[in-house]
Scaffold this motif. Structure first.
Motif, mmCIF file in Angstrom:
data_model
loop_
_atom_site.group_PDB
_atom_site.id
_atom_site.type_symbol
_atom_site.label_atom_id
_atom_site.label_comp_id
_atom_site.label_asym_id
_atom_site.label_seq_id
_atom_site.Cartn_x
_atom_site.Cartn_y
_atom_site.Cartn_z
ATOM 1 N N ARG A 56 0.870 -1.006 0.138
ATOM 2 C CA ARG A 56 0.095 0.112 0.063
ATOM 3 C C ARG A 56 0.873 1.150 0.059
ATOM 4 O O ARG A 56 0.657 2.294 -0.742
ATOM 5 C CB ARG A 56 -0.874 -0.007 1.001
ATOM 6 C CG ARG A 56 -1.706 1.334 1.365
ATOM 7 C CD ARG A 56 -2.892 0.867 2.516
ATOM 8 N NE ARG A 56 -2.186 0.733 3.848
ATOM 9 C CZ ARG A 56 -1.793 1.991 4.505
ATOM 10 N NH1 ARG A 56 -1.895 3.267 4.044
ATOM 11 N NH2 ARG A 56 -1.253 1.728 5.654
ATOM 12 N N GLN B 198 -7.793 -6.844 -3.274
ATOM 13 C CA GLN B 198 -7.979 -6.073 -2.145
ATOM 14 C C GLN B 198 -6.867 -5.396 -1.954
ATOM 15 O O GLN B 198 -7.174 -4.087 -1.493
ATOM 16 C CB GLN B 198 -8.384 -7.009 -1.262
ATOM 17 C CG GLN B 198 -9.922 -7.633 -1.312
ATOM 18 C CD GLN B 198 -10.037 -8.688 -0.177
ATOM 19 O OE1 GLN B 198 -9.137 -8.864 0.652
ATOM 20 N NE2 GLN B 198 -11.103 -9.502 -0.288
ATOM 21 N N VAL C 244 -6.496 -2.274 -4.236
ATOM 22 C CA VAL C 244 -7.647 -1.460 -4.129
ATOM 23 C C VAL C 244 -7.160 -0.316 -2.866
ATOM 24 O O VAL C 244 -7.367 0.979 -2.962
ATOM 25 C CB VAL C 244 -8.931 -1.942 -3.610
ATOM 26 C CG1 VAL C 244 -9.902 -1.161 -3.150
ATOM 27 C CG2 VAL C 244 -9.708 -2.761 -4.739
ATOM 28 N N ALA C 245 -6.769 -0.914 -1.813
ATOM 29 C CA ALA C 245 -6.337 -0.199 -0.686
ATOM 30 C C ALA C 245 -5.075 0.777 -1.057
ATOM 31 O O ALA C 245 -5.065 1.806 -0.429
ATOM 32 C CB ALA C 245 -5.695 -1.126 0.379
ATOM 33 N N ASN C 246 -4.348 0.347 -2.043
ATOM 34 C CA ASN C 246 -3.396 1.126 -2.200
ATOM 35 C C ASN C 246 -3.782 2.410 -3.081
ATOM 36 O O ASN C 246 -3.166 3.432 -3.121
ATOM 37 C CB ASN C 246 -2.507 0.265 -3.574
ATOM 38 C CG ASN C 246 -0.995 1.065 -3.958
ATOM 39 O OD1 ASN C 246 -0.494 1.847 -3.079
ATOM 40 N ND2 ASN C 246 -0.709 0.614 -5.041
ATOM 41 N N VAL C 247 -5.097 2.183 -3.842
ATOM 42 C CA VAL C 247 -5.510 3.540 -4.473
ATOM 43 C C VAL C 247 -6.446 4.155 -3.591
ATOM 44 O O VAL C 247 -6.251 5.554 -3.492
ATOM 45 C CB VAL C 247 -6.342 2.872 -5.710
ATOM 46 C CG1 VAL C 247 -7.268 4.249 -6.448
ATOM 47 C CG2 VAL C 247 -5.645 2.362 -6.615
ATOM 48 N N GLU C 248 -6.976 3.644 -2.724
ATOM 49 C CA GLU C 248 -8.186 4.335 -1.575
ATOM 50 C C GLU C 248 -7.256 5.201 -0.655
ATOM 51 O O GLU C 248 -7.621 6.218 -0.115
ATOM 52 C CB GLU C 248 -9.083 3.385 -1.021
ATOM 53 C CG GLU C 248 -9.960 2.682 -1.726
ATOM 54 C CD GLU C 248 -10.895 1.825 -1.195
ATOM 55 O OE1 GLU C 248 -10.745 1.386 0.076
ATOM 56 O OE2 GLU C 248 -11.904 1.477 -1.684
ATOM 57 N N ASN C 249 -5.892 4.618 -0.008
ATOM 58 C CA ASN C 249 -5.410 5.324 1.030
ATOM 59 C C ASN C 249 -3.784 4.947 0.980
ATOM 60 O O ASN C 249 -3.217 4.820 2.058
ATOM 61 C CB ASN C 249 -5.970 5.108 2.367
ATOM 62 C CG ASN C 249 -6.013 3.536 2.875
ATOM 63 O OD1 ASN C 249 -5.680 2.949 1.864
ATOM 64 N ND2 ASN C 249 -6.580 3.469 3.899
ATOM 65 N N SER D 186 -3.037 6.843 -4.486
ATOM 66 C CA SER D 186 -4.403 7.640 -4.411
ATOM 67 C C SER D 186 -4.811 8.710 -5.545
ATOM 68 O O SER D 186 -5.941 9.095 -5.519
ATOM 69 C CB SER D 186 -4.301 8.301 -3.087
ATOM 70 O OG SER D 186 -3.279 9.304 -3.152
ATOM 71 N N ARG E 212 -7.852 7.443 -8.011
ATOM 72 C CA ARG E 212 -9.126 7.470 -7.470
ATOM 73 C C ARG E 212 -10.266 8.042 -8.279
ATOM 74 O O ARG E 212 -9.765 9.072 -8.971
ATOM 75 C CB ARG E 212 -9.262 8.010 -5.758
ATOM 76 C CG ARG E 212 -8.533 7.321 -4.736
ATOM 77 C CD ARG E 212 -8.899 7.743 -3.261
ATOM 78 N NE ARG E 212 -8.238 9.269 -3.515
ATOM 79 C CZ ARG E 212 -7.810 9.704 -2.339
ATOM 80 N NH1 ARG E 212 -7.848 8.893 -1.228
ATOM 81 N NH2 ARG E 212 -7.375 10.883 -2.157
ATOM 82 N N ASP F 211 -14.435 9.172 -8.876
ATOM 83 C CA ASP F 211 -15.541 9.164 -8.060
ATOM 84 C C ASP F 211 -16.425 8.017 -8.399
ATOM 85 O O ASP F 211 -16.838 8.007 -9.953
ATOM 86 C CB ASP F 211 -16.391 10.492 -8.424
ATOM 87 C CG ASP F 211 -15.544 11.532 -7.609
ATOM 88 O OD1 ASP F 211 -14.930 11.217 -6.735
ATOM 89 O OD2 ASP F 211 -15.480 12.696 -7.925
ATOM 90 N N SER G 297 -14.604 1.690 -8.148
ATOM 91 C CA SER G 297 -13.499 1.333 -7.275
ATOM 92 C C SER G 297 -12.377 0.679 -8.286
ATOM 93 O O SER G 297 -12.536 -0.002 -9.271
ATOM 94 C CB SER G 297 -14.081 0.095 -6.566
ATOM 95 O OG SER G 297 -12.887 -0.455 -5.848
#
Length: 472
Positions: free
Chosen positions: A276, A397, A400-405, A409, A412, A414, A417
């Motif tokens: 991440r 998964q 996805v966390a790598n992009v979300e926070n 980032s 991302r 809108d 996902s």
């Protein structure tokens, strides 16, 4: 006397047999090789006297032949040349065609074995011969978006449909105008070619599938994470050593995480945190634990080192072998002698997106006869299955966390996902950084996997560059 005549007769029969065999091999079994041989300019000239087939995207020509008022009868033209030059390549007088023009030359020129009866029909009816048209898998909207997004940067973009391997976009910049090379004036075409070949930015190189390959940087951590999870010895929660600096085994060279900081602030970092935040040291430690053989097998399963045709030939990406521990540690975060094409890194993301199955990437959707009937339809084909469905879900998964926070980032979107991974690679000396992104979306129902490389990245330190320096 009779004995001598018998010997001579046998010798003559043998000579005829050899002659018959050699001509049969040349005329029957080697016909395709002879037609595609770059030294056989007769085939190239012949393609100008016939109406060469078009190269199509969504039914619209991106390369076509129009009547010409000279001895060559037809002129090759390229609408939207800048947008598609890395795909079409060019057809030039007396030279070897490149890109799809070269890879599909037999079909476009009407000289493929499958077109034999068409050729025979043209002779019997007196009709002018025509080549087949080639419909590509490219999506014009995705192609334009990739082209615009890359802007004035030197680099490439590849987009793949994970479930089929269809290439939806392929852009390489800087590009070139194939119309300048397709003119029927040999001196003018030669001058245009010399200008392009001497351009230091190498516009004739298709950076999406070849050229001087770049180190993949931290995008290679997806291969590492796949190998770790698939081995059964690691989970996203597995702890890895996380010191502020790490001295490469057997050397006095230190590697650091971004800006020399602890990655996540603890003495250890989980595999999920390391991906991440794109931590170099935990991945160097992971590489030493996994070993060269395990990493190499996973890289190979994703396509590294494998010959590939789309149908243009792709320069194989590479993961080095015979590594000592210092080299193994550096290669584990995409440095040392790791090299990759954007197509290769798009294949990695596409395989993760497609439940672990990498589909063979392909640019050709259909081959169409002159009457637009389908002569050949291309079907999806599995290239490899490097990871299981469970591993695919786990790595998704983590991406996805790598992009979300995490470090990716900026990717991302809108309402959508996104699963992604950034990368920044050093090239040594004062050379600019190589910047990467690869990923797919929507993460829960992937429709497209992408890889982007920018070769002329600026700045002294990047968030996930694998910087290393001698210890004072």
């Amino acid at each position: 006397m009779n004995r001598e005549l018998k010997r001579i007769s046998v010798l003559v029969v043998l000579m005829f047999a050899v002659l018959f065999g050699s001509t049969s091999i040349i005329q029957v079994f080697q016909v395709d090789n002879l037609r595609t041989d770059s030294r056989n300019v007769r085939t190239l000239y012949q393609s100008y006297s016939a109406q060469r087939g078009s190269i199509l995207v969504a039914g619209q020509p991106i390369a076509q032949s129009v009547p010409a008022d000279d001895v060559y009868k037809f002129q090759r033209t390229y609408p939207n040349a800048d947008l598609y030059s890395s795909v079409t390549g060019y057809l030039t007088l007396g030279g070897e065609p490149t890109g799809i023009e070269g890879a599909m030359n037999q079909y476009l020129s009407g000289t493929a074995n499958s077109q034999f009866f068409d050729q025979l029909g043209s002779i019997l009816t007196g009709q002018k011969p025509q080549g087949d048209s080639v419909e590509l898998t490219l999506d014009p909207v995705v192609q334009q978006a990739a082209y615009d997004a890359l802007g004035d940067q030197q680099g490439a973009v590849v987009a793949i449909e994970p479930s089929t391997g269809k290439i939806l976009a392929m852009v390489s910049k800087p590009g070139f105008d194939p119309n300048a090379l397709a003119v029927h004036d040999g001196d003018t075409a030669e001058a245009a070619y010399e200008t392009l070949i001497n351009d230091p930015s190498e516009p004739l190189q298709n950076r999406a599938i070849g050229g001087n390959l770049n180190p993949p940087g931290s995008t290679f951590k997806l291969v590492m994470t796949s190998a770790a999870i698939e081995s059964g010895k690691f989970t996203p929660d597995s702890e890895l050593p996380n010191p502020g600096t790490f001295t490469l085994p057997g050397t006095e060279t230190e590697i650091t995480n971004s800006e020399g900081a602890d990655c996540g602030g603890g003495s250890t970092a989980t595999l999920a945190t390391a991906l991440r935040l794109s931590c170099n040291i935990p991945f160097a430690e992971l590489g030493l634990q996994l070993g060269e053989d395990t990493i190499s097998k996973m890289a190979s399963a994703y396509g590294f080192g494998q010959e590939l045709s789309i149908p243009m030939k792709v320069t194989p990406s590479s993961y080095p072998d015979g590594l000592d521990e210092a080299q193994l540690a550096m290669s584990s975060f995409g440095q040392y002698e790791d090299r990759a094409t954007p197509l290769q890194m798009a294949m990695v993301s596409a395989g993760i997106a497609n439940k672990g199955a990498v589909m063979k990437p392909n640019l050709i959707d259909q081959i169409l006869a002159p009457d637009l009937t389908v002569r050949q339809d291309f079907q999806p084909e599995v290239f490899s299955t490097p990871i299981s469905d469970n591993t695919s879900a786990t790595v998704t998964q983590m991406m996805v966390a790598n992009v979300e926070n995490g470090a990716a980032s900026n990717a991302r979107m809108d309402g959508i996902s996104v699963a992604g991974k950034t990368g920044t690679a050093q090239n040594g000396g004062d050379d600019p950084y190589t910047l990467w992104f690869t990923g797919f979306a929507p993460a829960d129902n992937p429709k497209v996997a992408v890889a982007v490389v920018v070769e002329n990245g600026e700045g002294s330190v990047r968030p996930d560059s694998g910087i290393w320096s001698p210890r004072p």
